[in-house]
Design a protein around this motif. Structure first.
Motif, PDB file in Angstrom:
ATOM      1  N   GLY A   1     146.735  85.024 123.152  1.00 21.56           N
ATOM      2  CA  GLY A   1     147.823  84.243 123.747  1.00 21.56           C
ATOM      3  C   GLY A   1     147.426  83.260 124.814  1.00 21.56           C
ATOM      4  N   TRP A   2     146.196  82.710 124.754  1.00 21.62           N
ATOM      5  CA  TRP A   2     145.796  81.702 125.746  1.00 21.62           C
ATOM      6  C   TRP A   2     146.536  80.392 125.513  1.00 21.62           C
ATOM      7  N   THR A   3     147.114  79.823 126.567  1.00 20.71           N
ATOM      8  CA  THR A   3     147.887  78.587 126.459  1.00 20.71           C
ATOM      9  C   THR A   3     147.411  77.540 127.461  1.00 20.71           C
ATOM     10  N   GLY A   4     146.160  77.598 127.851  1.00 22.41           N
ATOM     11  CA  GLY A   4     145.626  76.664 128.829  1.00 22.41           C
ATOM     12  C   GLY A   4     145.157  75.354 128.218  1.00 22.41           C
ATOM     13  N   LYS A   5     144.383  74.599 129.008  1.00 25.13           N
ATOM     14  CA  LYS A   5     143.923  73.266 128.612  1.00 25.13           C
ATOM     15  C   LYS A   5     142.446  73.125 128.948  1.00 25.13           C
ATOM     16  N   VAL A   6     141.743  72.338 128.149  1.00 26.36           N
ATOM     17  CA  VAL A   6     140.339  72.022 128.403  1.00 26.36           C
ATOM     18  C   VAL A   6     140.125  70.537 128.167  1.00 26.36           C
ATOM     19  N   GLN A   7     139.427  69.883 129.085  1.00 20.93           N
ATOM     20  CA  GLN A   7     138.943  68.525 128.847  1.00 20.93           C
ATOM     21  C   GLN A   7     137.470  68.449 129.219  1.00 20.93           C
ATOM     22  N   TYR A   8     136.704  67.871 128.338  1.00 23.60           N
ATOM     23  CA  TYR A   8     135.250  67.674 128.446  1.00 23.60           C
ATOM     24  C   TYR A   8     134.506  69.003 128.252  1.00 23.60           C
ATOM     25  N   ALA A   9     134.019  69.212 127.058  1.00 21.19           N
ATOM     26  CA  ALA A   9     133.219  70.396 126.746  1.00 21.19           C
ATOM     27  C   ALA A   9     132.111  70.008 125.786  1.00 21.19           C
ATOM     28  N   VAL A  10     130.887  70.423 126.109  1.00 19.69           N
ATOM     29  CA  VAL A  10     129.739  70.261 125.220  1.00 19.69           C
ATOM     30  C   VAL A  10     129.300  71.644 124.774  1.00 19.69           C
TER      31      VAL A  10
ATOM     32  N   ALA B   1     137.324  54.959 120.476  1.00 17.30           N
ATOM     33  CA  ALA B   1     138.119  55.485 119.355  1.00 17.30           C
ATOM     34  C   ALA B   1     139.014  56.650 119.753  1.00 17.30           C
ATOM     35  N   GLY B   2     139.015  57.031 121.025  1.00 15.53           N
ATOM     36  CA  GLY B   2     139.801  58.166 121.462  1.00 15.53           C
ATOM     37  C   GLY B   2     141.129  57.766 122.072  1.00 15.53           C
ATOM     38  N   ALA B   3     141.952  58.782 122.310  1.00 17.68           N
ATOM     39  CA  ALA B   3     143.240  58.587 122.975  1.00 17.68           C
ATOM     40  C   ALA B   3     143.596  59.882 123.683  1.00 17.68           C
ATOM     41  N   ALA B   4     143.877  59.802 124.967  1.00 19.62           N
ATOM     42  CA  ALA B   4     144.138  61.002 125.764  1.00 19.62           C
ATOM     43  C   ALA B   4     145.505  61.594 125.439  1.00 19.62           C
ATOM     44  N   PRO B   5     145.641  62.922 125.510  1.00 21.85           N
ATOM     45  CA  PRO B   5     146.962  63.549 125.373  1.00 21.85           C
ATOM     46  C   PRO B   5     147.910  63.062 126.460  1.00 21.85           C
ATOM     47  N   ASP B   6     149.177  63.071 126.165  1.00 23.99           N
ATOM     48  CA  ASP B   6     150.202  62.654 127.116  1.00 23.99           C
ATOM     49  C   ASP B   6     150.527  63.825 128.033  1.00 23.99           C
ATOM     50  N   ASP B   7     149.633  64.053 128.998  1.00 25.71           N
ATOM     51  CA  ASP B   7     149.737  65.209 129.882  1.00 25.71           C
ATOM     52  C   ASP B   7     148.959  64.870 131.149  1.00 25.71           C
ATOM     53  N   SER B   8     149.544  65.105 132.306  1.00 24.90           N
ATOM     54  CA  SER B   8     148.932  64.684 133.564  1.00 24.90           C
ATOM     55  C   SER B   8     147.623  65.409 133.867  1.00 24.90           C
ATOM     56  N   PHE B   9     147.362  66.526 133.220  1.00 28.33           N
ATOM     57  CA  PHE B   9     146.088  67.224 133.443  1.00 28.33           C
ATOM     58  C   PHE B   9     144.910  66.398 132.940  1.00 28.33           C
ATOM     59  N   PHE B  10     145.114  65.610 131.895  1.00 31.75           N
ATOM     60  CA  PHE B  10     144.018  64.944 131.210  1.00 31.75           C
ATOM     61  C   PHE B  10     143.749  63.553 131.770  1.00 31.75           C
ATOM     62  N   ASP B  11     142.447  63.261 131.986  1.00 29.37           N
ATOM     63  CA  ASP B  11     142.039  61.911 132.335  1.00 29.37           C
ATOM     64  C   ASP B  11     142.260  60.991 131.132  1.00 29.37           C
ATOM     65  N   ASP B  12     142.398  59.710 131.407  1.00 28.25           N
ATOM     66  CA  ASP B  12     142.646  58.733 130.348  1.00 28.25           C
ATOM     67  C   ASP B  12     141.308  58.295 129.724  1.00 28.25           C
TER      68      ASP B  12
END
Length: 467
Positions: free
Chosen positions: A259-268, A435-446
């Protein structure tokens, strides 16, 4: 009187020998006991410092500060606080902490307690093996576990559903609750290496385990390297993370369940050729694929690199057991199984609404390249061999949707499979750029690129020791 003096001298001598035996970087025999917390006796708990070495044992119920001018040894299962008494562990930038191999050393932050590990790019905090450089290996010690009070879906039998809680693998304590905003503290610029002790089948420790951790926790720039089990795993909770590096782990690199409902941006996520499984392994619940809260993270800007090994490289993203997810700007390459696989009936049914995707499971603005790009595993006949077709396919509907902005083909990365000094940045002219597009969410950088890295390489703060 003479006898008492000799007894005292003998006591001192035994104590000094014990300190030498457990000093960091001095080696030590492996111990395969199933219980990771044998040393968890409150009578012996605490921090004992001498000559720059501090040994931590048991359940510590008062605040502790680790400073960079000392080294620290985790002897057995070290718990910060318990469910009744909270404590805060503060760790200065540049501090080194060692997990004792012979005692299954590990660090657990209990519910209600906090870790304030605030490293910097120039002075990261490092958790490593107590064995000497050159003899370290995956699974030398336990790992880092954070327990929180955020919602999970894998309640223990008899638990009130309004306050669902579960017991962590390896005796790592209870986690879960009803506070999505719960805070377990801060992890900034932290590397965990050579951890992941396998205690017994299905009783395994991850590099960093976020167990019911809430979104009040701050996590930015973490690296798990050469772990025996999964690199980073989320067991329910709502915690959000930016800037993850996972390299050389022997199982799945990024895993979520319960049931994880968190967010991740930038992962290698990079596999090595001698061990590994999936890049992402994503589950809702293995016990009940429909359990709520359903796993439903939002993931953006991830680069997932397989080793191509037929034995140790399965799927880049394995989405199964009822999970939902919205994935943006993913770059996946070189997995022997597939780049993207969807499995289990409930995963498909939740993602589909009559004749179109429901929005519960989406992949947008992503690019993949594997010998087999896509796999479907909806269900099988009783013989276990004849596939039953699902309501949609990964190739045509999930990845291939007209408005998804996805593509297949070379990623154009600089040196992505190098294991000593990798360069995961895109080359000039790479199809990932722009070629990318950020999610419409304030947590994510553009971020307007596919993958974890654009023009600014944020991964240069860490290291990749072989042993």
């Amino acid at each position: 009187m003479q006898l008492r003096n000799w007894s005292f001298l003998l006591f001192v001598l035994v104590g000094l020998l014990a300190l030498v035996a457990v000093a960091p970087a001095c080696g030590g025999d492996d111990d395969d006991d199933d219980d990771a917390s044998d040393d968890d006796d409150d009578d012996d708990a605490g921090v004992d410092c001498e000559d720059g070495l501090c040994i931590l044992t048991g359940t510590i119920k008062s605040d502790v500060t680790m400073t960079a001018d000392n080294e620290y040894l985790l002897s057995g299962g070290v718990f910060i606080g318990d469910d009744a008494t909270s404590a805060t562990l503060t760790i200065e930038a540049g501090t080194r902490i060692y997990g004792e191999s012979s005692s299954n050393g590990m660090l657990v932050i209990s519910r209600g307690s906090k870790i304030m590990a605030e490293g910097t790019a120039d002075a990261p905090i490092v958790f490593s093996s107590s064995k000497s450089d050159g003899s370290r290996a995956r699974g030398d010690w336990g790992g880092l576990i954070l327990n929180g009070r955020a919602p999970v879906n894998n309640c223990n039998a008899g638990t009130d559903a309004a306050f669902c809680e579960a017991l962590g693998e390896g005796g790592t304590g209870f986690y879960g609750g009803d506070d999505p905003d719960d805070s377990s503290g801060v992890l900034n610029y932290v590397r965990v290496e050579f951890a992941g002790r396998i205690l017994s089948p299905d009783n395994e420790l991850n590099g960093i385990a976020f167990q019911g951790v809430g979104r009040g926790t701050e996590v930015d720039n973490i690296h798990v390297h050469m772990n025996k089990d999964d690199g980073v795993e989320f067991f329910g909770g709502t915690v959000n993370v930016k800037h993850i590096i996972i390299t050389g782990v022997a199982d799945d690199m990024l895993d979520w369940t319960d049931g994880w409902t968190g967010k991740v941006q930038y992962a290698v996520l990079q596999q090595y050729s001698d061990a590994g499984d999936n890049g992402i392994e994503a589950d809702n619940s293995g016990e009940d694929n429909t359990a709520t809260p359903r796993s439903h993270p939002t993931i953006s800007n991830v680069t997932i690199i397989g080793s191509g090994s037929d034995e140790f490289s399965s799927d880049g993203m394995r989405l199964r057991e009822g999970t939902a997810a919205n994935i943006y700007n993913a770059a996946v390459m070189n997995f022997a199984g597939s780049c993207v696989k969807v499995a289990n009936v409930e995963t498909y049914e939740n993602a589909w609404d009559t004749d179109h995707l429901s929005g519960e499971l989406t992949i947008m603005n992503s690019r993949v390249t594997c010998d087999t790009n896509f796999k479907d595993e909806y269900d099988f006949e009783e013989d276990g061999e004849t596939k039953i077709p699902g309501p949609f396919t990964v190739a045509d509907d999930l990845f291939g949707a007209d408005d998804a902005g996805n593509s297949t083909g070379d990623l154009g990365l600089t040196d992505p499979t190098n294991t000593t000094s990798p360069n995961w940045a895109p080359e000039g002219g790479s199809a990932l750029l722009g070629a990318g597009a950020a999610p419409d969410d304030s947590f994510f950088d553009d971020a307007d690129y596919i993958g974890a890295i654009g023009s600014d390489d944020w991964t240069t703060w860490t290291e990749f020791p072989a042993n």
